[in-house]
Design an enzyme around this catalytic site. Structure first.
Site, mmCIF file in Angstrom:
data_model
loop_
_atom_site.group_PDB
_atom_site.id
_atom_site.type_symbol
_atom_site.label_atom_id
_atom_site.label_comp_id
_atom_site.label_asym_id
_atom_site.label_seq_id
_atom_site.Cartn_x
_atom_site.Cartn_y
_atom_site.Cartn_z
ATOM 1 C CB SER A 216 -0.927 0.025 1.215
ATOM 2 O OG SER A 216 -1.878 -1.004 1.148
ATOM 3 N N PRO B 249 0.232 5.910 0.159
ATOM 4 C CG PRO B 249 1.449 7.710 1.052
ATOM 5 C CD PRO B 249 1.611 6.445 0.276
ATOM 6 C CB ILE C 98 4.605 -0.580 6.528
ATOM 7 C CG1 ILE C 98 4.518 0.048 5.125
ATOM 8 C CG2 ILE C 98 5.507 -1.810 6.535
ATOM 9 C CD1 ILE C 98 3.833 -0.797 4.097
ATOM 10 N NE ARG D 244 -7.373 -10.341 0.099
ATOM 11 C CZ ARG D 244 -7.475 -9.992 -1.175
ATOM 12 N NH1 ARG D 244 -7.760 -10.911 -2.084
ATOM 13 N NH2 ARG D 244 -7.291 -8.736 -1.549
ATOM 14 C CD GLN E 126 -36.392 -18.387 25.253
ATOM 15 O OE1 GLN E 126 -37.232 -17.588 24.845
ATOM 16 N NE2 GLN E 126 -36.671 -19.650 25.487
ATOM 17 N N GLY F 48 -22.970 -5.226 29.343
ATOM 18 C CA GLY F 48 -23.680 -4.003 29.700
ATOM 19 C C GLY F 48 -22.726 -2.840 29.913
ATOM 20 N N GLY F 49 -22.938 -2.089 30.976
ATOM 21 C CA GLY F 49 -22.098 -0.933 31.251
ATOM 22 C C GLY F 49 -20.643 -1.301 31.430
ATOM 23 C CD GLU G 129 -2.871 -9.490 5.115
ATOM 24 O OE1 GLU G 129 -3.154 -10.510 4.454
ATOM 25 O OE2 GLU G 129 -2.083 -9.486 6.062
ATOM 26 C CB THR H 279 -11.889 -2.927 2.303
ATOM 27 O OG1 THR H 279 -12.306 -2.950 0.921
ATOM 28 C CG2 THR H 279 -10.860 -1.825 2.517
#
Length: 387
Positions: free
Chosen positions: A134, A136, A165, A250, A286, A346-347, A370, A372
């Site tokens: 990759s 920029p 990288i 991948r 449940q 939860g919290g 690797e 999207t």
């Protein structure tokens, strides 16, 4: 907080050696990774010494030939080791996957002389690699890369910038895709660049949402001279080399995603068993038990999918479509399971007292790296329509 001991995943492994390897991996995770992951992630510390420990245990070279110092293990086994590592600490599991990816070009496309000369050092455990594709301005459109390598006598002179990288600035070698010819895919070649090459300058690491212990940085090539004999394959073959590596990589991402999802599920189940509301454990309700059931089912489906693709690879069959499917499904699963784990807690799931929020931040990057997940759908669709 200290994480509860997890129940080993019930795995169907092809040999006694593989079973011993997975036991070794779990022991290393429980002893070396799990106890320090949260603290090092919070501090953004790169655990370089951990990779040395993994190298000594033979876990940095598993899918490569024994004659070059590899473990000679099938991908079916290697990926399950990755899953265990990622369940303990994604920065390490993904780091091993990237190292394996960075060795792929030389191991698969290098000459006999090149493999004998460099591969044992790359697989021996002391060196750590990185993969440079990759830039920029070219991420998903990798064929648009601009980093240039011009031949000057017996050396290539490389100038340009690589982006995103993993291990950038820390790697001992880089498998770098560079432009040696015309625009487009046919003008790309692969060079094996030493990490200490003059003119190779890393930028400060990116400040990321998650995986803060895994350094990600741009690399600036300022007239870096690379000997001609470090050209892997032929000139113009680099894009083919890159795509072949990504198919295997991948699967590594898919396995890491299942590891993160498994860790999130284990945390959620343990919490649901012990958290009391209305006079009984919340696991008895449940609505919550159905959520846990869905999480577990997605994980098992993802594991089966990446293993099916790995077995195709081990059999010498085409697996590009299956690798894209595994990466897509497993990383989406990791994201959903991590979000659900936060909900179960939860919290508390929204605080740093528990690792559920870290798993959620980590899972997100797996949908991006690797290729999207939108690119994975593109790859799958093209296979289906024959384009």
């Amino acid at each position: 907080m200290s994480l509860p001991a997890t129940k080993p995943v019930d795995r169907q492994l092809p040999s006694d050696e593989a079973r011993e390897l997975l036991t070794l991996t779990r022991d290393l995770v429980d002893r070396e990774l799990r106890p320090r992951a949260a603290e090092d992630e919070a501090a953004g510390r790169f655990p370089r010494e951990v990779f040395g420990t993994l190298g000594e245990a033979g876990l940095l070279s598993l899918p490569y030939a024994e004659q070059y110092g590899g473990g000679d293990q099938p991908y079916e086994v290697y990926l399950q080791v990755l899953e265990e590592l990622a369940a303990g600490w994604l920065a390490v599991g993904l780091g091993v996957s990237v190292h394996t990816l960075s060795c792929h070009a030389l191991a698969t496309f290098g000459s006999d002389e090149q493999r004998k000369r460099w591969l044992p050092g790359m697989l021996g455990g002391e060196q750590l690699g990185a993969y440079c594709l990759s830039e920029p301005q070219s991420g998903s459109d990798a064929a648009a890369l601009r980093t240039r390598a011009d031949l000057d006598g017996d050396q290539y002179v490389v100038s340009g910038t690589k982006a995103w990288i993993t291990h950038g600035g820390h790697a001992d070698f880089y498998s770098a895709m560079v432009r040696t010819g015309e625009d487009g895919a046919r003008g790309i070649s692969c060079l094996l660049v030493p990490g200490d090459a003059a003119g190779l300058n890393p930028a400060p690491p990116e400040h990321k949402m998650g995986m803060r212990s895994s350094p990600t940085a741009q690399l600036h090539f300022d007239g870096v001279r690379v000997d001609r004999d470090r050209l892997v394959g032929d000139e113009g073959q680099g894009f083919q080399i890159a795509l072949a590596a990504l198919d295997s990589g991948r699967l590594g991402i898919a396995a890491c995603a299942v590891g993160v999802a498994q860790a999130a599920l284990d945390l959620a189940v343990d919490y649901a068993r012990t958290r009391q509301q209305f006079g009984r454990p919340i696991a008895d309700f449940q609505g919550l038990s159905f959520m846990l059931a869905d999480m577990a089912t997605r994980i098992e489906a993802g594991r089966a999918l990446y293993l099916a693709a790995a077995r195709r690879r081990d059999a010498g069959l085409a697996f590009s479509k299956e690798a894209a499917m595994a990466k897509l499904f497993c990383t989406d699963t990791a994201m959903q399971v991590a979000v659900d784990a936060v909900q179960v807690l939860g919290g508390y799931g929204y605080t740093q007292d528990y690792p559920a929020e870290r798993y959620m931040r980590e899972a997100k990057v797996l949908q991006i790296v690797e290729g999207t997940n939108q690119i994975q759908r593109l790859v799958i669709g093209r296979h289906l329509t024959g384009k």
